[in-house]
Design a protein around this motif. Structure first.
Motif, PDB file in Angstrom:
ATOM      1  N   GLY A   1      10.493  -0.844  -4.535  1.00  0.00           N
ATOM      2  CA  GLY A   1      10.348  -0.269  -3.208  1.00  0.00           C
ATOM      3  C   GLY A   1       9.441  -1.058  -2.284  1.00  0.00           C
ATOM      4  N   VAL A   2       9.113  -2.277  -2.663  1.00  0.00           N
ATOM      5  CA  VAL A   2       8.238  -3.135  -1.850  1.00  0.00           C
ATOM      6  C   VAL A   2       8.904  -3.412  -0.506  1.00  0.00           C
ATOM      7  CG1 VAL A   2       7.206  -5.434  -1.711  1.00  0.00           C
ATOM      8  CG2 VAL A   2       7.227  -4.219  -3.865  1.00  0.00           C
ATOM      9  N   ALA A   3       8.131  -3.312   0.568  1.00  0.00           N
ATOM     10  CA  ALA A   3       8.590  -3.626   1.927  1.00  0.00           C
ATOM     11  C   ALA A   3       9.766  -2.765   2.370  1.00  0.00           C
ATOM     12  CB  ALA A   3       8.928  -5.113   2.057  1.00  0.00           C
ATOM     13  N   THR A   4       9.772  -1.509   1.937  1.00  0.00           N
ATOM     14  CA  THR A   4      10.844  -0.600   2.350  1.00  0.00           C
ATOM     15  C   THR A   4      10.354   0.512   3.268  1.00  0.00           C
ATOM     16  OG1 THR A   4      10.575   0.765   0.365  1.00  0.00           O
ATOM     17  CG2 THR A   4      12.226  -0.984   0.275  1.00  0.00           C
ATOM     18  N   GLN A   5       9.041   0.604   3.466  1.00  0.00           N
ATOM     19  CA  GLN A   5       8.527   1.635   4.380  1.00  0.00           C
ATOM     20  C   GLN A   5       8.029   0.990   5.663  1.00  0.00           C
ATOM     21  OE1 GLN A   5       6.258   4.344   1.558  1.00  0.00           O
ATOM     22  NE2 GLN A   5       7.261   5.761   2.948  1.00  0.00           N
ATOM     23  N   CYS A   6       6.770   0.622   5.729  1.00  0.00           N
ATOM     24  CA  CYS A   6       6.245   0.060   6.978  1.00  0.00           C
ATOM     25  C   CYS A   6       6.605  -1.415   7.140  1.00  0.00           C
ATOM     26  CB  CYS A   6       4.738   0.259   7.073  1.00  0.00           C
ATOM     27  SG  CYS A   6       3.743  -0.873   6.076  1.00  0.00           S
ATOM     28  N   GLY A   7       6.836  -2.138   6.029  1.00  0.00           N
ATOM     29  CA  GLY A   7       7.252  -3.528   6.094  1.00  0.00           C
ATOM     30  C   GLY A   7       6.148  -4.556   6.257  1.00  0.00           C
ATOM     31  N   ARG A   8       4.909  -4.116   6.377  1.00  0.00           N
ATOM     32  CA  ARG A   8       3.811  -5.055   6.612  1.00  0.00           C
ATOM     33  C   ARG A   8       3.525  -5.958   5.409  1.00  0.00           C
ATOM     34  NH1 ARG A   8      -1.196  -2.385   9.283  1.00  0.00           N
ATOM     35  NH2 ARG A   8      -1.619  -4.577   9.700  1.00  0.00           N
TER      36      ARG A   8
ATOM     37  N   GLU B   1       5.858  -7.373   3.464  1.00  0.00           N
ATOM     38  CA  GLU B   1       6.998  -8.209   3.094  1.00  0.00           C
ATOM     39  C   GLU B   1       6.639  -9.679   2.941  1.00  0.00           C
ATOM     40  OE1 GLU B   1      11.576  -9.319   4.298  1.00  0.00           O
ATOM     41  OE2 GLU B   1      10.573  -7.693   5.368  1.00  0.00           O
ATOM     42  N   GLY B   2       5.887 -10.235   3.883  1.00  0.00           N
ATOM     43  CA  GLY B   2       5.518 -11.650   3.800  1.00  0.00           C
ATOM     44  C   GLY B   2       4.716 -11.965   2.552  1.00  0.00           C
ATOM     45  N   CYS B   3       3.737 -11.134   2.260  1.00  0.00           N
ATOM     46  CA  CYS B   3       2.909 -11.350   1.071  1.00  0.00           C
ATOM     47  C   CYS B   3       3.739 -11.160  -0.202  1.00  0.00           C
ATOM     48  CB  CYS B   3       1.720 -10.392   1.084  1.00  0.00           C
ATOM     49  SG  CYS B   3       0.559 -10.662  -0.273  1.00  0.00           S
ATOM     50  N   ALA B   4       4.594 -10.142  -0.229  1.00  0.00           N
ATOM     51  CA  ALA B   4       5.449  -9.900  -1.395  1.00  0.00           C
ATOM     52  C   ALA B   4       6.394 -11.073  -1.622  1.00  0.00           C
ATOM     53  CB  ALA B   4       6.234  -8.610  -1.211  1.00  0.00           C
ATOM     54  N   ARG B   5       6.971 -11.594  -0.555  1.00  0.00           N
ATOM     55  CA  ARG B   5       7.862 -12.756  -0.691  1.00  0.00           C
ATOM     56  C   ARG B   5       7.088 -13.977  -1.193  1.00  0.00           C
ATOM     57  NH1 ARG B   5      12.991 -12.507   1.162  1.00  0.00           N
ATOM     58  NH2 ARG B   5      13.556 -10.724   2.452  1.00  0.00           N
ATOM     59  N   ASP B   6       5.849 -14.126  -0.755  1.00  0.00           N
ATOM     60  CA  ASP B   6       5.026 -15.235  -1.222  1.00  0.00           C
ATOM     61  C   ASP B   6       4.726 -15.121  -2.713  1.00  0.00           C
ATOM     62  OD1 ASP B   6       4.940 -16.513   1.213  1.00  0.00           O
ATOM     63  OD2 ASP B   6       3.036 -15.605   1.808  1.00  0.00           O
ATOM     64  N   VAL B   7       4.449 -13.916  -3.181  1.00  0.00           N
ATOM     65  CA  VAL B   7       4.208 -13.705  -4.615  1.00  0.00           C
ATOM     66  C   VAL B   7       5.462 -14.069  -5.401  1.00  0.00           C
ATOM     67  CG1 VAL B   7       3.706 -11.994  -6.410  1.00  0.00           C
ATOM     68  CG2 VAL B   7       2.428 -11.950  -4.263  1.00  0.00           C
ATOM     69  N   VAL B   8       6.608 -13.628  -4.925  1.00  0.00           N
ATOM     70  CA  VAL B   8       7.882 -13.967  -5.581  1.00  0.00           C
ATOM     71  C   VAL B   8       8.074 -15.477  -5.593  1.00  0.00           C
ATOM     72  CG1 VAL B   8      10.402 -13.800  -5.399  1.00  0.00           C
ATOM     73  CG2 VAL B   8       8.999 -11.753  -5.098  1.00  0.00           C
TER      74      VAL B   8
ATOM     75  N   VAL C   1       0.827  -1.194   0.000  1.00  0.00           N
ATOM     76  CA  VAL C   1       0.000   0.000   0.000  1.00  0.00           C
ATOM     77  C   VAL C   1       0.872   1.258   0.000  1.00  0.00           C
ATOM     78  CG1 VAL C   1      -1.736   1.295   1.305  1.00  0.00           C
ATOM     79  CG2 VAL C   1      -1.880  -1.192   1.160  1.00  0.00           C
ATOM     80  N   CYS C   2       1.962   1.232   0.743  1.00  0.00           N
ATOM     81  CA  CYS C   2       2.840   2.407   0.838  1.00  0.00           C
ATOM     82  C   CYS C   2       3.379   2.839  -0.526  1.00  0.00           C
ATOM     83  CB  CYS C   2       4.013   2.136   1.772  1.00  0.00           C
ATOM     84  SG  CYS C   2       3.534   1.776   3.475  1.00  0.00           S
ATOM     85  N   ARG C   3       3.755   1.862  -1.346  1.00  0.00           N
ATOM     86  CA  ARG C   3       4.345   2.148  -2.664  1.00  0.00           C
ATOM     87  C   ARG C   3       3.385   1.856  -3.812  1.00  0.00           C
ATOM     88  NH1 ARG C   3       9.233   4.933  -2.380  1.00  0.00           N
ATOM     89  NH2 ARG C   3      10.331   4.168  -0.553  1.00  0.00           N
ATOM     90  N   ARG C   4       2.178   1.390  -3.454  1.00  0.00           N
ATOM     91  CA  ARG C   4       1.138   1.044  -4.439  1.00  0.00           C
ATOM     92  C   ARG C   4       1.680   0.086  -5.508  1.00  0.00           C
ATOM     93  NH1 ARG C   4      -3.981   2.120  -5.478  1.00  0.00           N
ATOM     94  NH2 ARG C   4      -4.703   2.373  -7.593  1.00  0.00           N
TER      95      ARG C   4
END
Length: 90
Positions: free
Chosen positions: A32-39, A41-48, A5-8
């Motif tokens: 810039g994923v998971a570089t601000q609030c970090g919430r 990161e888990g979902c982004a890593r799962d997508v990767v 959400v932070c970086r859309r």
């Protein structure tokens, strides 16, 4: 779906970068994923991980002095991916 959400940043954007051969660290640097609030990161890593599983990369494996090609191992789905879907449904 918006993952960060932070970086859309959407899951489609992440998937497109992974299919182009990027790792999570490279996607994080580029988008810039998971570089601000970090919430996210888990979902982004799962997508990767999911994109990496659907397009496994071959690796060189040395076994007793011989070389063989071995596909990357499957990645188990984490609870973060499932909890993000449940929270969206609520």
């Amino acid at each position: 779906m918006i993952v960060c959400v932070c970086r859309r940043v959407s899951d489609r954007e992440i998937a497109r970068h992974v299919r182009a051969g990027m790792t999570f660290d490279e996607v994080q640097f580029e988008l810039g994923v998971a570089t601000q609030c970090g919430r996210c990161e888990g979902c982004a890593r799962d997508v990767v991980a999911q994109c990496s599983v659907s397009h496994p990369m071959a690796s060189l494996h040395r076994d007793d002095g011989t070389r063989t090609i071995q596909l990357a191992n499957s990645v188990q789905e984490s609870n973060a991916w499932h909890s993000s879907h449940r929270s969206l449904a609520a």
